[in-house]
Design a protein around this motif. Sequence first.
Motif, short mmCIF file in Angstrom:
data_model
loop_
_atom_site.label_atom_id
_atom_site.label_comp_id
_atom_site.label_asym_id
_atom_site.label_seq_id
_atom_site.Cartn_x
_atom_site.Cartn_y
_atom_site.Cartn_z
N VAL A 221 26.20 1.67 39.40
CA VAL A 221 24.96 1.00 39.77
C VAL A 221 24.71 -0.02 38.65
N ILE A 222 24.02 -1.10 38.98
CA ILE A 222 23.72 -2.11 37.95
C ILE A 222 22.24 -2.00 37.59
N LYS A 223 21.98 -1.90 36.28
CA LYS A 223 20.59 -1.82 35.80
C LYS A 223 20.27 -3.12 35.07
N ILE A 224 19.20 -3.76 35.49
CA ILE A 224 18.80 -5.00 34.82
C ILE A 224 17.39 -4.85 34.26
N ALA A 225 17.12 -5.57 33.18
CA ALA A 225 15.77 -5.58 32.59
C ALA A 225 15.15 -6.93 32.93
N VAL A 226 14.22 -6.91 33.90
CA VAL A 226 13.69 -8.17 34.44
C VAL A 226 12.67 -8.81 33.51
N ASP A 227 11.81 -7.97 32.90
CA ASP A 227 10.61 -8.57 32.29
C ASP A 227 10.27 -8.01 30.91
N ASP A 228 11.29 -7.78 30.09
CA ASP A 228 10.99 -7.28 28.74
C ASP A 228 10.98 -8.36 27.68
N GLN A 229 11.24 -9.58 28.08
CA GLN A 229 11.19 -10.73 27.15
C GLN A 229 10.17 -11.71 27.71
N PRO A 230 9.73 -12.65 26.87
CA PRO A 230 8.80 -13.68 27.39
C PRO A 230 9.47 -14.50 28.50
N TYR A 231 10.81 -14.57 28.46
CA TYR A 231 11.56 -15.29 29.50
C TYR A 231 12.05 -14.27 30.52
N LEU A 232 11.45 -14.29 31.71
CA LEU A 232 11.79 -13.32 32.76
C LEU A 232 13.00 -13.81 33.55
N TYR A 233 13.70 -12.88 34.16
CA TYR A 233 14.68 -13.30 35.16
C TYR A 233 13.91 -13.93 36.33
N SER A 234 14.51 -14.93 36.96
CA SER A 234 13.90 -15.56 38.13
C SER A 234 14.35 -14.85 39.39
N GLU A 260 4.33 -9.08 37.72
CA GLU A 260 5.16 -10.25 38.04
C GLU A 260 6.64 -9.87 38.14
N GLY A 261 7.10 -9.07 37.17
CA GLY A 261 8.50 -8.62 37.19
C GLY A 261 8.81 -7.82 38.44
N SER A 262 7.88 -6.94 38.82
CA SER A 262 8.09 -6.12 40.02
C SER A 262 8.19 -7.00 41.26
N TYR A 277 4.95 -0.07 36.43
CA TYR A 277 3.69 0.47 35.91
C TYR A 277 2.48 -0.30 36.43
N ARG A 278 2.60 -1.64 36.37
CA ARG A 278 1.44 -2.47 36.67
C ARG A 278 1.56 -3.15 38.04
N ALA A 279 2.39 -2.60 38.90
CA ALA A 279 2.58 -3.21 40.23
C ALA A 279 1.25 -3.23 40.98
N SER A 280 0.86 -4.41 41.45
CA SER A 280 -0.38 -4.54 42.22
C SER A 280 -0.13 -4.06 43.65
N THR A 281 -1.20 -3.87 44.38
CA THR A 281 -1.05 -3.44 45.77
C THR A 281 -0.28 -4.48 46.61
N PRO A 282 -0.57 -5.80 46.48
CA PRO A 282 0.26 -6.76 47.23
C PRO A 282 1.75 -6.67 46.88
N THR A 283 2.07 -6.40 45.62
CA THR A 283 3.48 -6.25 45.24
C THR A 283 4.08 -4.99 45.88
N LEU A 284 3.29 -3.92 45.90
CA LEU A 284 3.76 -2.70 46.56
C LEU A 284 4.00 -2.95 48.05
N GLN A 285 3.11 -3.78 48.64
CA GLN A 285 3.29 -4.13 50.06
C GLN A 285 4.58 -4.91 50.28
N LEU A 286 4.88 -5.82 49.34
CA LEU A 286 6.13 -6.58 49.41
C LEU A 286 7.33 -5.64 49.30
N MET A 287 7.24 -4.69 48.38
CA MET A 287 8.31 -3.71 48.22
C MET A 287 8.53 -2.94 49.51
#
Length: 425
Positions: A221-234, A260-262, A277-287
């Motif tokens: 499986v591939i594990k990526i860190a999307v949002d642990d730096q000021p520069y996020l993956y797009s 944002e990362g989520s 951790y901080r996923a908003s409800t709209p983000t959860l809906q997108l998921m």
Amino acid sequence: MNATRIRVWTLALGFLFGAAAMRAQVTAIRAGALVDPAAGTLARDQVILVEKGRITAVGAAGATSIPPNATVVDLSKRTVMPGFFDAHTHLCLNLETQEGAGLPALLRSLLAATAIETTAYRSIEGVANAREMLRSGFTTVRDVGNAGNYADTALRRAIEDGLVPGPTIINAGRIIGPYGGQYHGIPPERADIAIPEYIYADSPDEIRKAVRENVAFGAKVIKIAVDDQPYLYSVDDVKTFVREAAAAGVKVAAHCATDEGSRIAAEGGVASVEHGYRASTPTLQLMKAKGVYLVGTDFTVQASKAMGMDEYHPMVVDRLKRAYQVGVPVAFGTDVVFVKPNETRGTLSIEFITSFVEAGVTPRLILQALTTNAAKLLGVEKERGAIAPGMAADVVATPDNPLEKIDTVRHVTFVMKDGTVIRND
Ligand SMILES: [Zn+2]
């Protein structure tokens, strides 16, 4: 062929046939009750037949004949169910977390552990943690990196080869992140200090190469860190990961601490958002819309305290509650890396169900997160996560009915892994 060779061959064949005969031995489990997590039902007085590591029959005691030479395991006073999954482990990492010192201290201790500890020692930590996870009922885990220079691949292979007991492992190899990995403030003189713990990958070419390198060295499986730096993956970066991973037949798990990362990870089509951790409800809906699993690593009070992340416990309980309201698929995952006297990696991990209870999640849904859902996320649902003919014999038993008293899963008394009894007390 000379006489010595023939003798060796005869011995080898005798051994093989002997082993085959032993493996063909039937084990019959008499279950006082059997829980089907998918259906949320319980059937009393069942018999499960196991042969060569697989379940061959399941049925009511009266209607299922036990072969005369079968080894009978008497669990008539227990409730039986499929083995549990932890979709977010770091078996090859033990951290002295300096309880209460906060996230920066935690990252410093991670850096110290990864910079000082050898990969050989990390794999031995993995052996000990794998054994304890299995004893607590976890028969399958997804191990998401932080394993030095592929200690996790070595651990997976050693378990598959039968050298040491442990869960089935879907391992991530090295975590792939933007420059610096998950470390902050790395010294320019030692810019590669996060290597081999992480692979730095910033451009599309580096992303493709990082995925290929990881898969070549045994990642499943591939594990990526999307949002642990000021520069996020797009979103495009994430799509590149997902495409390249899919080409190699593996899925992508995305570490996302922020909303944002989520959102980016879900938009990019990963298989799972880790933490959120901080996923908003709209983000959860997108998921939910994209079929992205939440692996919430929902810290208990004890775990939050140990990690110096006290404020995370109420945050994850609230997020878990909203995730279930929205209907996001949830797989159980813990992220335990700390050590505590008189506890094991297994007991610390299964305790995470208490966060689910606090979020008002029903026992049936908690059991599904622990089994069925996680099996689907890990892509092993045709092999594991249910008790049915043809499935691997990964079986656990508890003193009480978990559909009525979910806390009983913290007190597993019996574990069978691929047909081998690991504990029965
Ligand atoms: Zn983690």
